[in-house]
Write a protein that holds these residues in place. Structure first.
Motif, PDB file in Angstrom:
ATOM      1  N   VAL A  25       0.839  -1.205   0.000  1.00 48.34           N
ATOM      2  CA  VAL A  25       0.000   0.000   0.000  1.00 48.34           C
ATOM      3  C   VAL A  25       0.868   1.246   0.000  1.00 48.34           C
ATOM      4  N   ALA A  26       1.882   1.277   0.852  1.00 49.84           N
ATOM      5  CA  ALA A  26       2.772   2.442   0.929  1.00 49.84           C
ATOM      6  C   ALA A  26       3.470   2.672  -0.405  1.00 49.84           C
ATOM      7  N   GLU A  27       3.922   1.607  -1.034  1.00 52.65           N
ATOM      8  CA  GLU A  27       4.622   1.740  -2.316  1.00 52.65           C
ATOM      9  C   GLU A  27       3.708   2.346  -3.377  1.00 52.65           C
ATOM     10  N   ALA A  28       2.451   1.877  -3.446  1.00 51.96           N
ATOM     11  CA  ALA A  28       1.520   2.396  -4.449  1.00 51.96           C
ATOM     12  C   ALA A  28       1.168   3.853  -4.183  1.00 51.96           C
ATOM     13  N   VAL A  29       0.929   4.193  -2.917  1.00 53.21           N
ATOM     14  CA  VAL A  29       0.594   5.576  -2.560  1.00 53.21           C
ATOM     15  C   VAL A  29       1.748   6.510  -2.906  1.00 53.21           C
ATOM     16  N   LEU A  30       2.968   6.125  -2.538  1.00 55.71           N
ATOM     17  CA  LEU A  30       4.137   6.973  -2.816  1.00 55.71           C
ATOM     18  C   LEU A  30       4.388   7.095  -4.313  1.00 55.71           C
ATOM     19  N   ARG A  31       4.084   6.038  -5.038  1.00 52.80           N
ATOM     20  CA  ARG A  31       4.241   6.116  -6.492  1.00 52.80           C
ATOM     21  C   ARG A  31       3.330   7.183  -7.079  1.00 52.80           C
ATOM     22  N   LEU A  32       2.113   7.255  -6.600  1.00 53.70           N
ATOM     23  CA  LEU A  32       1.169   8.249  -7.118  1.00 53.70           C
ATOM     24  C   LEU A  32       1.479   9.649  -6.613  1.00 53.70           C
ATOM     25  N   LEU A  33       1.849   9.768  -5.343  1.00 47.30           N
ATOM     26  CA  LEU A  33       2.196  11.087  -4.807  1.00 47.30           C
ATOM     27  C   LEU A  33       3.457  11.633  -5.455  1.00 47.30           C
ATOM     28  N   GLY A  34       4.364  10.741  -5.873  1.00 47.71           N
ATOM     29  CA  GLY A  34       5.638  11.171  -6.457  1.00 47.71           C
ATOM     30  C   GLY A  34       5.603  11.356  -7.948  1.00 47.71           C
ATOM     31  N   ASP A  35       4.530  10.934  -8.602  1.00 52.51           N
ATOM     32  CA  ASP A  35       4.444  11.039 -10.059  1.00 52.51           C
ATOM     33  C   ASP A  35       3.104  11.673 -10.416  1.00 52.51           C
ATOM     34  N   ARG A  36       3.077  12.989 -10.441  1.00 51.29           N
ATOM     35  CA  ARG A  36       1.821  13.700 -10.696  1.00 51.29           C
ATOM     36  C   ARG A  36       1.253  13.383 -12.073  1.00 51.29           C
ATOM     37  N   ALA A  37       2.142  13.194 -13.059  1.00 50.88           N
ATOM     38  CA  ALA A  37       1.664  12.894 -14.411  1.00 50.88           C
ATOM     39  C   ALA A  37       0.912  11.563 -14.420  1.00 50.88           C
ATOM     40  N   LEU A  38       1.454  10.570 -13.730  1.00 53.60           N
ATOM     41  CA  LEU A  38       0.778   9.272 -13.646  1.00 53.60           C
ATOM     42  C   LEU A  38      -0.551   9.404 -12.917  1.00 53.60           C
ATOM     43  N   ALA A  39      -0.535  10.112 -11.788  1.00 56.96           N
ATOM     44  CA  ALA A  39      -1.763  10.280 -11.004  1.00 56.96           C
ATOM     45  C   ALA A  39      -2.840  10.980 -11.834  1.00 56.96           C
ATOM     46  N   GLN A  40      -2.447  12.014 -12.565  1.00 59.97           N
ATOM     47  CA  GLN A  40      -3.412  12.745 -13.383  1.00 59.97           C
ATOM     48  C   GLN A  40      -3.940  11.878 -14.522  1.00 59.97           C
ATOM     49  N   ARG A  41      -3.062  11.069 -15.121  1.00 59.87           N
ATOM     50  CA  ARG A  41      -3.507  10.199 -16.212  1.00 59.87           C
ATOM     51  C   ARG A  41      -4.507   9.164 -15.715  1.00 59.87           C
ATOM     52  N   LEU A  42      -4.216   8.538 -14.575  1.00 59.53           N
ATOM     53  CA  LEU A  42      -5.135   7.553 -14.026  1.00 59.53           C
ATOM     54  C   LEU A  42      -6.465   8.191 -13.638  1.00 59.53           C
ATOM     55  N   GLY A  43      -6.386   9.378 -13.019  1.00 58.51           N
ATOM     56  CA  GLY A  43      -7.606  10.082 -12.636  1.00 58.51           C
ATOM     57  C   GLY A  43      -8.445  10.468 -13.826  1.00 58.51           C
ATOM     58  N   ARG A  44      -7.798  10.934 -14.872  1.00 57.15           N
ATOM     59  CA  ARG A  44      -8.528  11.328 -16.084  1.00 57.15           C
ATOM     60  C   ARG A  44      -9.195  10.121 -16.741  1.00 57.15           C
ATOM     61  N   CYS A  45      -8.472   9.012 -16.813  1.00 56.68           N
ATOM     62  CA  CYS A  45      -9.051   7.795 -17.406  1.00 56.68           C
ATOM     63  C   CYS A  45     -10.217   7.279 -16.562  1.00 56.68           C
ATOM     64  N   GLY A  46     -10.076   7.375 -15.239  1.00 58.89           N
ATOM     65  CA  GLY A  46     -11.156   6.947 -14.360  1.00 58.89           C
ATOM     66  C   GLY A  46     -12.405   7.779 -14.548  1.00 58.89           C
ATOM     67  N   ARG A  47     -12.223   9.099 -14.650  1.00 58.89           N
ATOM     68  CA  ARG A  47     -13.376   9.983 -14.850  1.00 58.89           C
ATOM     69  C   ARG A  47     -14.059   9.707 -16.189  1.00 58.89           C
ATOM     70  N   ASP A  48     -13.260   9.488 -17.232  1.00 59.47           N
ATOM     71  CA  ASP A  48     -13.840   9.184 -18.545  1.00 59.47           C
ATOM     72  C   ASP A  48     -14.613   7.873 -18.498  1.00 59.47           C
ATOM     73  N   ARG A  49     -14.080   6.890 -17.775  1.00 59.59           N
ATOM     74  CA  ARG A  49     -14.756   5.588 -17.693  1.00 59.59           C
ATOM     75  C   ARG A  49     -16.084   5.706 -16.954  1.00 59.59           C
TER      76      ARG A  49
END
Length: 342
Positions: A286-310
């Motif tokens: 869990v910590a690894e996944a959270v830190l990955r998203l907090l540390g990579d804004r581009a990834l977080a934004q891409r996942l969030g955008r895809c989620g909203r579109d879905r």
């Protein structure tokens, strides 16, 4: 078509017992009307106790009923031994007598088939839906929280151990060591004492905020304020997340999700596309996944955008309403029951 709910409180409270009785009697009273005013179909949103009313009405008045199931109740009651397994046996009878059992995920559908022997011909998969927009008003929900805090949000009933609140708190020390401005906000009903004590033992009590029960508009605002949503579910005593509407609510706000790889969550969250799936039993994962998203804004934004579109594409209600309308017309018209696409 009449729809009956079955929500009530704890099993030993008088108010809950009266609610159960009322819910069981409601379809019976509706069906006792003159024949011209009787419903052609009953829709029961839970097996117990709304479905029990549907079963009795079906036996007495020969009116078919549909039961909606959500996953957790199927597993929790399957091994129930209270009162010689009375609730388990009642639930099994309700499901066996239903004209159709509507499941909120493929995982729930498999449970209904495996644990209760419901034939495929009476199982229907219809995913949940949510409004594409709702009012958001944070108010003073986050009073005292620094504006620079990087908010990790969780939401749900605190007494549902399978949701993984404890795992998230146990992951928090590693998260704040790498990201000191991270804060975990947990919204939902229930007694937080055990979770607060665990956070204190780990030295992160000041990094966790429990909001308790909040208005829907405040929860929507929390989804807007947070950077990511976490619910690292796991299986506990046979129970797991049936689907997880909160995952859709986070996606609607354009936020990435960290979810447990169990139950129906992998159907609500697409790994690597709308969020990250992890082993919900592992604080390190869990910590690894959270830190990955907090540390990579581009990834977080891409996942969030895809989620909203879905969510807008698949969970806005149009498909669900069409599938449910088809099911009702099929049952009322006595035509063969098939799943969409067959």
């Amino acid at each position: 078509v009449l729809r009956f709910s079955g929500a009530a409180g704890g099993p030993l409270k008088l108010r809950s017992a009266l609610q159960h009785i009322e819910v069981v009697l409601a379809p019976l009273l509706a069906c006792a009307r003159p024949r011209a005013r009787r419903p052609n179909l009953l829709v029961c949103v839970q097996p117990l106790f709304a479905g029990l009313g549907g079963l009795l009405a079906g036996r007495l008045f020969r009116i078919p009923y549909v039961v909606l199931v959500h996953g957790e109740e199927l597993a929790l009651l399957h091994d129930d031994r209270l009162l010689f397994g009375l609730r388990r046996r009642l639930q099994a009878r309700v499901l066996a007598g239903a004209a159709a059992v509507v499941c909120n995920s493929r995982n729930t559908l498999l449970l209904a088939s495996k644990l209760y022997g419901i034939p495929d011909t009476r199982l229907q998969l219809i995913y949940p839906s949510i409004p594409t927009a709702e009012r958001a008003s944070l108010g003073d929900t986050l009073a005292g929280l620094d504006s620079s805090a990087r908010v990790i949000l969780m939401a749900g009933r605190l007494d549902e151990r399978h949701k993984g609140f404890d795992t998230a708190i146990e992951a928090l020390p590693a998260i704040v060591r790498a990201m000191p401005e991270a804060r975990l906000v947990i919204a939902g009903p229930g007694d937080p004492a055990a979770l607060i004590e665990r956070a204190r033992e780990l030295g992160v009590a000041d990094r966790v905020l429990f909001t308790g029960v909040i208005e829907r508009s405040a929860l929507n605002a929390l989804f807007e304020r947070c950077e990511l949503f976490v619910l690292p579910g796991r299986e506990v005593d046979g129970a797991a997340e049936g689907f997880g509407i909160v995952f859709l609510e986070a996606a609607r706000a354009g936020k990435p999700v960290v979810a447990g790889r169990t139950g129906g969550a992998p159907e609500a969250v697409i790994d690597g596309e709308t969020g990250l799936l992890v082993d919900g039993r592992s604080p390190a994962a869990v910590a690894e996944a959270v830190l990955r998203l907090l540390g990579d804004r581009a990834l977080a934004q891409r996942l969030g955008r895809c989620g909203r579109d879905r969510v807008r594409r698949e969970f806005d209600g149009r498909r669900q309403h069409r599938e449910f309308d088809r099911l009702i017309q099929t049952l009322v018209g006595h035509t063969p029951l098939t799943r969409e696409g067959q």
